[in-house]
Design a protein around this motif. Structure first.
Motif, PDB file in Angstrom:
ATOM      1  N   ASN A   1       4.654   1.330 -13.516  1.00  0.00           N
ATOM      2  CA  ASN A   1       4.027   0.060 -13.911  1.00  0.00           C
ATOM      3  C   ASN A   1       3.760  -0.855 -12.726  1.00  0.00           C
ATOM      4  O   ASN A   1       3.010  -1.833 -12.850  1.00  0.00           O
ATOM      5  N   MET A   2       4.377  -0.565 -11.574  1.00  0.00           N
ATOM      6  CA  MET A   2       4.128  -1.366 -10.374  1.00  0.00           C
ATOM      7  C   MET A   2       2.819  -0.994  -9.694  1.00  0.00           C
ATOM      8  O   MET A   2       2.318  -1.746  -8.847  1.00  0.00           O
ATOM      9  N   SER A   3       2.252   0.154 -10.038  1.00  0.00           N
ATOM     10  CA  SER A   3       1.126   0.692  -9.283  1.00  0.00           C
ATOM     11  C   SER A   3      -0.089  -0.224  -9.270  1.00  0.00           C
ATOM     12  O   SER A   3      -0.562  -0.628  -8.207  1.00  0.00           O
ATOM     13  N   VAL A   4      -0.613  -0.552 -10.451  1.00  0.00           N
ATOM     14  CA  VAL A   4      -1.836  -1.358 -10.521  1.00  0.00           C
ATOM     15  C   VAL A   4      -1.646  -2.741  -9.900  1.00  0.00           C
ATOM     16  O   VAL A   4      -2.471  -3.169  -9.079  1.00  0.00           O
ATOM     17  N   PRO A   5      -0.565  -3.482 -10.240  1.00  0.00           N
ATOM     18  CA  PRO A   5      -0.379  -4.784  -9.578  1.00  0.00           C
ATOM     19  C   PRO A   5      -0.255  -4.674  -8.064  1.00  0.00           C
ATOM     20  O   PRO A   5      -0.817  -5.505  -7.334  1.00  0.00           O
ATOM     21  N   ALA A   6       0.459  -3.644  -7.583  1.00  0.00           N
ATOM     22  CA  ALA A   6       0.625  -3.490  -6.137  1.00  0.00           C
ATOM     23  C   ALA A   6      -0.713  -3.231  -5.463  1.00  0.00           C
ATOM     24  O   ALA A   6      -1.010  -3.800  -4.399  1.00  0.00           O
ATOM     25  N   VAL A   7      -1.541  -2.371  -6.072  1.00  0.00           N
ATOM     26  CA  VAL A   7      -2.859  -2.066  -5.512  1.00  0.00           C
ATOM     27  C   VAL A   7      -3.736  -3.315  -5.472  1.00  0.00           C
ATOM     28  O   VAL A   7      -4.379  -3.613  -4.461  1.00  0.00           O
ATOM     29  N   LEU A   8      -3.755  -4.068  -6.566  1.00  0.00           N
ATOM     30  CA  LEU A   8      -4.604  -5.258  -6.633  1.00  0.00           C
ATOM     31  C   LEU A   8      -4.123  -6.352  -5.682  1.00  0.00           C
ATOM     32  O   LEU A   8      -4.930  -7.036  -5.037  1.00  0.00           O
ATOM     33  N   LEU A   9      -2.807  -6.538  -5.587  1.00  0.00           N
ATOM     34  CA  LEU A   9      -2.264  -7.535  -4.668  1.00  0.00           C
ATOM     35  C   LEU A   9      -2.567  -7.165  -3.221  1.00  0.00           C
ATOM     36  O   LEU A   9      -2.952  -8.029  -2.414  1.00  0.00           O
ATOM     37  N   ALA A  10      -2.415  -5.877  -2.879  1.00  0.00           N
ATOM     38  CA  ALA A  10      -2.722  -5.425  -1.522  1.00  0.00           C
ATOM     39  C   ALA A  10      -4.204  -5.620  -1.215  1.00  0.00           C
ATOM     40  O   ALA A  10      -4.571  -6.011  -0.098  1.00  0.00           O
ATOM     41  N   PHE A  11      -5.040  -5.370  -2.213  1.00  0.00           N
ATOM     42  CA  PHE A  11      -6.483  -5.571  -2.031  1.00  0.00           C
ATOM     43  C   PHE A  11      -6.783  -7.042  -1.771  1.00  0.00           C
ATOM     44  O   PHE A  11      -7.584  -7.383  -0.889  1.00  0.00           O
TER      45      PHE A  11
ATOM     46  N   THR B   1       0.826  -1.201   0.000  1.00  0.00           N
ATOM     47  CA  THR B   1       0.000   0.000   0.000  1.00  0.00           C
ATOM     48  C   THR B   1       0.864   1.256   0.000  1.00  0.00           C
ATOM     49  O   THR B   1       0.628   2.200  -0.765  1.00  0.00           O
ATOM     50  N   LYS B   2       1.887   1.265   0.856  1.00  0.00           N
ATOM     51  CA  LYS B   2       2.779   2.424   0.914  1.00  0.00           C
ATOM     52  C   LYS B   2       3.587   2.571  -0.371  1.00  0.00           C
ATOM     53  O   LYS B   2       3.830   3.692  -0.839  1.00  0.00           O
ATOM     54  N   LEU B   3       4.007   1.447  -0.934  1.00  0.00           N
ATOM     55  CA  LEU B   3       4.723   1.487  -2.202  1.00  0.00           C
ATOM     56  C   LEU B   3       3.858   2.112  -3.291  1.00  0.00           C
ATOM     57  O   LEU B   3       4.320   2.974  -4.058  1.00  0.00           O
ATOM     58  N   ALA B   4       2.599   1.692  -3.349  1.00  0.00           N
ATOM     59  CA  ALA B   4       1.687   2.218  -4.373  1.00  0.00           C
ATOM     60  C   ALA B   4       1.394   3.694  -4.146  1.00  0.00           C
ATOM     61  O   ALA B   4       1.417   4.488  -5.099  1.00  0.00           O
ATOM     62  N   PHE B   5       1.138   4.073  -2.913  1.00  0.00           N
ATOM     63  CA  PHE B   5       0.718   5.448  -2.626  1.00  0.00           C
ATOM     64  C   PHE B   5       1.856   6.456  -2.752  1.00  0.00           C
ATOM     65  O   PHE B   5       1.687   7.529  -3.338  1.00  0.00           O
ATOM     66  N   HIS B   6       3.012   6.108  -2.212  1.00  0.00           N
ATOM     67  CA  HIS B   6       4.101   7.081  -2.127  1.00  0.00           C
ATOM     68  C   HIS B   6       5.052   7.055  -3.324  1.00  0.00           C
ATOM     69  O   HIS B   6       5.754   8.043  -3.568  1.00  0.00           O
ATOM     70  N   VAL B   7       5.089   5.956  -4.068  1.00  0.00           N
ATOM     71  CA  VAL B   7       6.077   5.842  -5.144  1.00  0.00           C
ATOM     72  C   VAL B   7       5.432   5.510  -6.491  1.00  0.00           C
ATOM     73  O   VAL B   7       5.516   6.284  -7.452  1.00  0.00           O
ATOM     74  N   ALA B   8       4.795   4.340  -6.588  1.00  0.00           N
ATOM     75  CA  ALA B   8       4.341   3.835  -7.886  1.00  0.00           C
ATOM     76  C   ALA B   8       3.185   4.642  -8.467  1.00  0.00           C
ATOM     77  O   ALA B   8       3.203   4.994  -9.655  1.00  0.00           O
ATOM     78  N   SER B   9       2.168   4.931  -7.666  1.00  0.00           N
ATOM     79  CA  SER B   9       1.010   5.670  -8.189  1.00  0.00           C
ATOM     80  C   SER B   9       1.366   7.089  -8.632  1.00  0.00           C
ATOM     81  O   SER B   9       0.932   7.527  -9.703  1.00  0.00           O
ATOM     82  N   PRO B  10       2.141   7.852  -7.845  1.00  0.00           N
ATOM     83  CA  PRO B  10       2.561   9.168  -8.344  1.00  0.00           C
ATOM     84  C   PRO B  10       3.329   9.078  -9.664  1.00  0.00           C
ATOM     85  O   PRO B  10       3.152   9.917 -10.547  1.00  0.00           O
ATOM     86  N   ALA B  11       4.176   8.053  -9.803  1.00  0.00           N
ATOM     87  CA  ALA B  11       4.920   7.878 -11.054  1.00  0.00           C
ATOM     88  C   ALA B  11       3.971   7.567 -12.208  1.00  0.00           C
ATOM     89  O   ALA B  11       4.117   8.105 -13.315  1.00  0.00           O
ATOM     90  N   LEU B  12       2.981   6.703 -11.960  1.00  0.00           N
ATOM     91  CA  LEU B  12       2.014   6.361 -12.998  1.00  0.00           C
ATOM     92  C   LEU B  12       1.184   7.572 -13.405  1.00  0.00           C
ATOM     93  O   LEU B  12       0.935   7.813 -14.593  1.00  0.00           O
ATOM     94  N   LEU B  13       0.748   8.357 -12.430  1.00  0.00           N
ATOM     95  CA  LEU B  13      -0.026   9.551 -12.723  1.00  0.00           C
ATOM     96  C   LEU B  13       0.789  10.552 -13.532  1.00  0.00           C
ATOM     97  O   LEU B  13       0.281  11.176 -14.472  1.00  0.00           O
ATOM     98  N   PHE B  14       2.054  10.689 -13.190  1.00  0.00           N
ATOM     99  CA  PHE B  14       2.914  11.630 -13.916  1.00  0.00           C
ATOM    100  C   PHE B  14       3.077  11.209 -15.369  1.00  0.00           C
ATOM    101  O   PHE B  14       2.898  12.013 -16.284  1.00  0.00           O
ATOM    102  N   THR B  15       3.438   9.943 -15.591  1.00  0.00           N
ATOM    103  CA  THR B  15       3.672   9.485 -16.965  1.00  0.00           C
ATOM    104  C   THR B  15       2.391   9.498 -17.791  1.00  0.00           C
ATOM    105  O   THR B  15       2.418   9.786 -18.995  1.00  0.00           O
TER     106      THR B  15
END
Length: 306
Positions: A195-205, A36-50
């Motif tokens: 690219n880690m964002s969606v898998p990380a979110v789904l796995l955490a869910f 969750t922290k990986l997705a929120f603080h690192v992966a999701s911001p990167a995905l949103l930016f790109t």
């Protein structure tokens, strides 16, 4: 209907993998929190930016966006009104409002747009609206409700600039608006991280489902039912009424906006709830139930308007 089933199948498989990981304890007791922290603080911001840095911002002026924005405000406002009356609290009500109108436009919306609507770009208006406006506003409200912004007006106004999700979105919009092309050596690693964002979110869910009670039980039953009703029925109904009655959309254009509005609540809302420690069960159950309910709704919409 292949697109609907394909999109849901992909999500179900990844969530199932997360559930097995949680069941077997392969990632340890902190696995969900780390993802969750990986997705929120690192992966999701990167995905949103790109995503936003290379987006065509001209879609902001389309009729589809106006329908999306108005239908989202309508159902989110309905949840907020009930939340205020029932005293559900700012943070919990914010999460419920998001579950009522924030659609899964990425990992589910894109494949459905490809297979059902025939064009992946048709989800761009709702994607941009959610990333540019809804997400920064929502996380700012969650920050302020938690008291992290401090007491001064200046610090409160700068709250979005201290939130990684909002910062990634705003930075992406700034790059797109400027017309600047980010060099590949800079963009490629950001894309890889995103690219880690969606898998990380789904796995955490999926991990979060382990040991959890059945949905629609306990104190969150009413907020979940309200959020699911607004998301699965209310939002596509409002979108249809606005698109056909106000904006005069017909045929494929009408189908586009109603299908995108009928998408279930996005999985990343669970990440927001977990990060801020508010409405976690509400988000989990609303996402799960709205995803299941949206299957017959999407099939029905495609059959009637397609």
């Amino acid at each position: 209907m292949q697109g609907v089933l394909t999109g849901f199948a992909v999500i179900a498989v990844v969530i199932g993998v997360g559930y097995v990981l949680g069941l077997r304890g392969h990632l340890g007791p902190q696995g969900r929190e780390v993802l969750t922290k990986l997705a929120f603080h690192v992966a999701s911001p990167a995905l949103l930016f790109t995503t936003l840095a290379t987006a065509d911002l001209s879609v902001v002026f389309s009729a589809r966006l106006l329908v999306t924005a108005l239908s989202t405000v309508a159902v989110a406002g309905a949840f907020v009104a009930v939340g205020v009356v029932r005293g559900w609290g700012v943070g919990r009500t914010t999460i419920g409002a998001l579950c009522s109108g924030y659609v899964n436009s990425g990992n589910l919306g894109i494949p459905i747009a490809v297979y059902v609507l025939g064009d992946a770009s048709l989800v761009a208006p709702v994607l941009l609206f959610q990333l540019v406006l809804v997400t920064p506003v929502a996380v700012t409200i969650l920050d302020l409700s938690r008291g992290d912004a401090g007491g001064t007006l200046w610090r409160r106004l700068l709250t979005p600039l201290r939130n990684p999700i909002a910062l990634g979105s705003l930075a992406g919009v700034a790059v797109a608006a400027s017309g600047f092309e980010v060099p590949d050596p800079v963009m490629d690693p950001i894309t890889l991280i995103g690219n880690m964002s969606v898998p990380a979110v789904l796995l955490a869910f999926g991990i979060g489902l382990c040991g959890s009670t059945m949905p629609l039980r306990g104190v969150e039953r009413r907020p979940v039912l309200l959020a699911v009703a607004l998301k699965a029925v209310g939002q596509p109904a409002v979108a249809w009424a606005l698109a056909s009655g106000v904006f005069g959309l017909r045929g494929p254009q009408l189908l586009d906006v109603v299908v995108t509005s009928a998408l279930p609540a996005a999985q990343n809302l669970y990440t927001y709830a977990s990060t801020y420690g508010v409405g976690e069960r509400l988000a989990r159950d609303a996402i799960l139930v709205s995803t299941v309910v949206s299957v017959p709704v999407l099939v029905g919409v495609a059959a009637v308007l397609g």
